[in-house]
Design a protein around this motif. Structure first.
Motif, PDB file in Angstrom:
ATOM      1  N   ILE A   1       1.004  -1.164  -0.012  1.00 54.03           N
ATOM      2  CA  ILE A   1      -0.138  -0.006  -0.049  1.00 54.03           C
ATOM      3  C   ILE A   1       1.041   1.300  -0.050  1.00 54.03           C
ATOM      4  O   ILE A   1       0.427   2.198  -0.778  1.00 54.03           O
ATOM      5  N   LEU A   2       1.965   1.245   0.728  1.00 53.11           N
ATOM      6  CA  LEU A   2       2.814   2.223   0.718  1.00 53.11           C
ATOM      7  C   LEU A   2       3.420   2.571  -0.807  1.00 53.11           C
ATOM      8  O   LEU A   2       3.699   3.730  -1.195  1.00 53.11           O
ATOM      9  N   VAL A   3       4.033   1.349  -1.093  1.00 55.88           N
ATOM     10  CA  VAL A   3       4.688   1.537  -2.523  1.00 55.88           C
ATOM     11  C   VAL A   3       3.620   2.154  -3.412  1.00 55.88           C
ATOM     12  O   VAL A   3       4.088   3.140  -4.264  1.00 55.88           O
ATOM     13  N   GLU A   4       2.401   1.727  -3.563  1.00 57.57           N
ATOM     14  CA  GLU A   4       1.532   2.273  -4.511  1.00 57.57           C
ATOM     15  C   GLU A   4       1.169   3.712  -4.209  1.00 57.57           C
ATOM     16  O   GLU A   4       0.757   4.581  -5.265  1.00 57.57           O
ATOM     17  N   ALA A   5       0.982   4.171  -3.082  1.00 58.81           N
ATOM     18  CA  ALA A   5       0.648   5.505  -2.698  1.00 58.81           C
ATOM     19  C   ALA A   5       1.925   6.433  -2.792  1.00 58.81           C
ATOM     20  O   ALA A   5       1.496   7.534  -3.604  1.00 58.81           O
ATOM     21  N   ALA A   6       3.283   6.046  -2.937  1.00 60.72           N
ATOM     22  CA  ALA A   6       4.348   6.677  -3.559  1.00 60.72           C
ATOM     23  C   ALA A   6       4.234   6.782  -5.061  1.00 60.72           C
ATOM     24  O   ALA A   6       4.396   7.925  -5.608  1.00 60.72           O
ATOM     25  N   LEU A   7       3.698   5.776  -5.591  1.00 59.88           N
ATOM     26  CA  LEU A   7       3.850   5.915  -6.893  1.00 59.88           C
ATOM     27  C   LEU A   7       2.557   6.905  -7.494  1.00 59.88           C
ATOM     28  O   LEU A   7       2.696   7.304  -8.837  1.00 59.88           O
ATOM     29  N   ILE A   8       1.676   6.856  -6.880  1.00 56.32           N
ATOM     30  CA  ILE A   8       0.421   7.900  -7.233  1.00 56.32           C
ATOM     31  C   ILE A   8       0.745   9.413  -6.739  1.00 56.32           C
ATOM     32  O   ILE A   8      -0.028  10.360  -7.115  1.00 56.32           O
ATOM     33  N   GLY A   9       1.819   9.563  -6.062  1.00 56.42           N
ATOM     34  CA  GLY A   9       2.338  10.854  -5.670  1.00 56.42           C
ATOM     35  C   GLY A   9       1.874  11.503  -4.399  1.00 56.42           C
ATOM     36  O   GLY A   9       1.458  12.638  -4.203  1.00 56.42           O
ATOM     37  N   VAL A  10       1.442  10.523  -3.440  1.00 54.73           N
ATOM     38  CA  VAL A  10       1.115  11.017  -1.985  1.00 54.73           C
ATOM     39  C   VAL A  10       2.110  11.923  -1.623  1.00 54.73           C
ATOM     40  O   VAL A  10       3.430  11.444  -1.582  1.00 54.73           O
ATOM     41  N   PRO A  11       1.662  12.905  -0.673  1.00 53.36           N
ATOM     42  CA  PRO A  11       2.867  13.963  -0.204  1.00 53.36           C
ATOM     43  C   PRO A  11       3.618  13.110   0.973  1.00 53.36           C
ATOM     44  O   PRO A  11       3.141  12.040   1.517  1.00 53.36           O
ATOM     45  N   ARG A  12       4.984  13.350   1.199  1.00 52.57           N
ATOM     46  CA  ARG A  12       5.993  12.766   2.077  1.00 52.57           C
ATOM     47  C   ARG A  12       5.437  12.746   3.437  1.00 52.57           C
ATOM     48  O   ARG A  12       5.571  11.800   4.133  1.00 52.57           O
ATOM     49  N   GLU A  13       4.660  13.721   3.845  1.00 55.56           N
ATOM     50  CA  GLU A  13       4.138  13.707   5.363  1.00 55.56           C
ATOM     51  C   GLU A  13       2.977  12.604   5.420  1.00 55.56           C
ATOM     52  O   GLU A  13       2.955  11.914   6.425  1.00 55.56           O
ATOM     53  N   THR A  14       2.097  12.355   4.407  1.00 54.26           N
ATOM     54  CA  THR A  14       1.379  11.306   4.485  1.00 54.26           C
ATOM     55  C   THR A  14       2.166  10.018   4.618  1.00 54.26           C
ATOM     56  O   THR A  14       1.483   9.179   5.275  1.00 54.26           O
ATOM     57  N   LEU A  15       2.770   9.839   3.655  1.00 53.86           N
ATOM     58  CA  LEU A  15       3.494   8.532   3.607  1.00 53.86           C
ATOM     59  C   LEU A  15       4.097   8.300   5.018  1.00 53.86           C
ATOM     60  O   LEU A  15       4.513   6.961   5.226  1.00 53.86           O
ATOM     61  N   ALA A  16       4.789   9.163   5.594  1.00 53.43           N
ATOM     62  CA  ALA A  16       5.490   9.181   6.872  1.00 53.43           C
ATOM     63  C   ALA A  16       4.436   8.537   7.817  1.00 53.43           C
ATOM     64  O   ALA A  16       4.697   7.832   8.576  1.00 53.43           O
ATOM     65  N   ARG A  17       3.217   9.302   8.045  1.00 49.88           N
ATOM     66  CA  ARG A  17       2.232   8.810   8.650  1.00 49.88           C
ATOM     67  C   ARG A  17       1.791   7.354   8.298  1.00 49.88           C
ATOM     68  O   ARG A  17       1.737   6.540   9.590  1.00 49.88           O
ATOM     69  N   MET A  18       1.635   7.114   7.232  1.00 50.90           N
ATOM     70  CA  MET A  18       1.287   5.664   6.714  1.00 50.90           C
ATOM     71  C   MET A  18       2.409   4.642   7.298  1.00 50.90           C
ATOM     72  O   MET A  18       2.201   3.702   7.547  1.00 50.90           O
ATOM     73  N   PHE A  19       3.596   4.922   6.904  1.00 53.95           N
ATOM     74  CA  PHE A  19       4.711   4.144   7.566  1.00 53.95           C
ATOM     75  C   PHE A  19       4.662   4.100   8.976  1.00 53.95           C
ATOM     76  O   PHE A  19       4.875   2.839   9.238  1.00 53.95           O
ATOM     77  N   GLY A  20       4.437   4.934   9.601  1.00 52.87           N
ATOM     78  CA  GLY A  20       4.220   5.058  11.161  1.00 52.87           C
ATOM     79  C   GLY A  20       3.108   3.879  11.577  1.00 52.87           C
ATOM     80  O   GLY A  20       3.497   3.116  12.440  1.00 52.87           O
ATOM     81  N   ASN A  21       2.140   3.857  10.660  1.00 55.27           N
ATOM     82  CA  ASN A  21       1.165   3.010  11.033  1.00 55.27           C
ATOM     83  C   ASN A  21       1.556   1.415  10.510  1.00 55.27           C
ATOM     84  O   ASN A  21       1.298   0.641  11.733  1.00 55.27           O
ATOM     85  N   VAL A  22       2.562   1.394   9.574  1.00 61.21           N
ATOM     86  CA  VAL A  22       2.772  -0.129   9.242  1.00 61.21           C
ATOM     87  C   VAL A  22       3.666  -0.419  10.211  1.00 61.21           C
ATOM     88  O   VAL A  22       4.021  -1.790  10.708  1.00 61.21           O
ATOM     89  N   LEU A  23       4.903   0.489  10.735  1.00 63.15           N
ATOM     90  CA  LEU A  23       5.886   0.115  11.512  1.00 63.15           C
ATOM     91  C   LEU A  23       5.351  -0.370  12.632  1.00 63.15           C
ATOM     92  O   LEU A  23       5.969  -1.338  13.579  1.00 63.15           O
ATOM     93  N   LEU A  24       4.257   0.413  13.377  1.00 64.84           N
ATOM     94  CA  LEU A  24       3.742   0.141  14.713  1.00 64.84           C
ATOM     95  C   LEU A  24       3.196  -1.416  14.468  1.00 64.84           C
ATOM     96  O   LEU A  24       3.061  -2.066  15.462  1.00 64.84           O
ATOM     97  N   ASP A  25       2.136  -1.295  13.750  1.00 61.94           N
ATOM     98  CA  ASP A  25       1.602  -2.720  13.370  1.00 61.94           C
ATOM     99  C   ASP A  25       2.684  -3.941  13.191  1.00 61.94           C
ATOM    100  O   ASP A  25       2.390  -4.973  13.696  1.00 61.94           O
ATOM    101  N   ALA A  26       3.655  -3.719  12.311  1.00 59.55           N
ATOM    102  CA  ALA A  26       4.677  -4.788  12.258  1.00 59.55           C
ATOM    103  C   ALA A  26       5.377  -4.967  13.601  1.00 59.55           C
ATOM    104  O   ALA A  26       5.664  -6.313  13.734  1.00 59.55           O
ATOM    105  N   THR A  27       5.610  -4.026  14.397  1.00 57.30           N
ATOM    106  CA  THR A  27       6.512  -4.445  15.414  1.00 57.30           C
ATOM    107  C   THR A  27       5.641  -4.928  16.556  1.00 57.30           C
ATOM    108  O   THR A  27       6.100  -5.986  17.128  1.00 57.30           O
TER     109      THR A  27
END
Length: 181
Positions: A81-107
């Motif tokens: 989902i993060l990769v696809e979001a980056a490909l469609i041009g989501v702002p960095r701050e949104t990607l950072a929040r999305m990454f935080g969600n995934v990191l917390l979920d994975a950890t």
């Protein structure tokens, strides 16, 4: 002379039509991507209703029950989902929040049993798709540096998978040392 002016105007309209077709095509690609991401999110976080309740869970907590590879698979699907979001041009701050969600979920999600309950409650993928939907419409989304974001997301994806595997192996090792396995 009037014929050449009319011909030039017709050519201009054709070119504008081509540009509109390109924009329409890009919008259709984004719509198709969003639909794919909604589908992935649905299956990972909300595919099944718990009988007797209105609460839904997906495959993500069940994947976590498979030692070693389950959490890594869930993290990889979340990173998609993060990769696809980056490909469609989501702002960095949104990607950072999305990454935080995934990191917390994975950890937290990689902890045996407790992590699976957390996965069922946190629903990182559904959160990320909602973030994506709310942010994609902003003008700065179209100005994001896609190459930088794609590279960063690919590196993060590899790190997430490695983190999930390492955390699971460490938890299994501890449980083995305690004689619980």
């Amino acid at each position: 002379m009037d014929d050449s002016v009319n011909s030039t105007q017709a050519d201009d309209r054709r070119h504008l039509g081509d540009a509109d077709a390109i924009v329409d095509s890009a919008d259709e690609d984004v719509k198709a991507t969003m639909e794919r991401l909604r589908t992935v999110s649905y299956y990972l976080d909300e595919a099944f209703e718990i009988p007797g309740t209105n609460y839904r869970v997906g495959l993500d907590p069940f994947l976590g029950l498979v030692p070693g590879v389950g959490d890594a698979t869930g993290a990889a699907l979340s990173a998609y989902i993060l990769v696809e979001a980056a490909l469609i041009g989501v702002p960095r701050e949104t990607l950072a929040r999305m990454f935080g969600n995934v990191l917390l979920d994975a950890t937290v999600g990689s902890l045996p049993l407790v992590g699976d309950v957390f996965d069922a409650a946190w629903k990182a993928n559904a959160r990320n798709v909602r973030l994506l939907e709310s942010r994609y419409e902003t003008p700065e989304a179209r100005e994001a540096d896609r190459r930088f974001l794609l590279g960063a997301v690919l590196v993060v994806t590899l790190l997430l998978v490695a983190l999930g595997v390492a955390t699971t192996l460490a938890a299994l090792w501890v449980l083995g040392r305690l004689g619980l396995l």
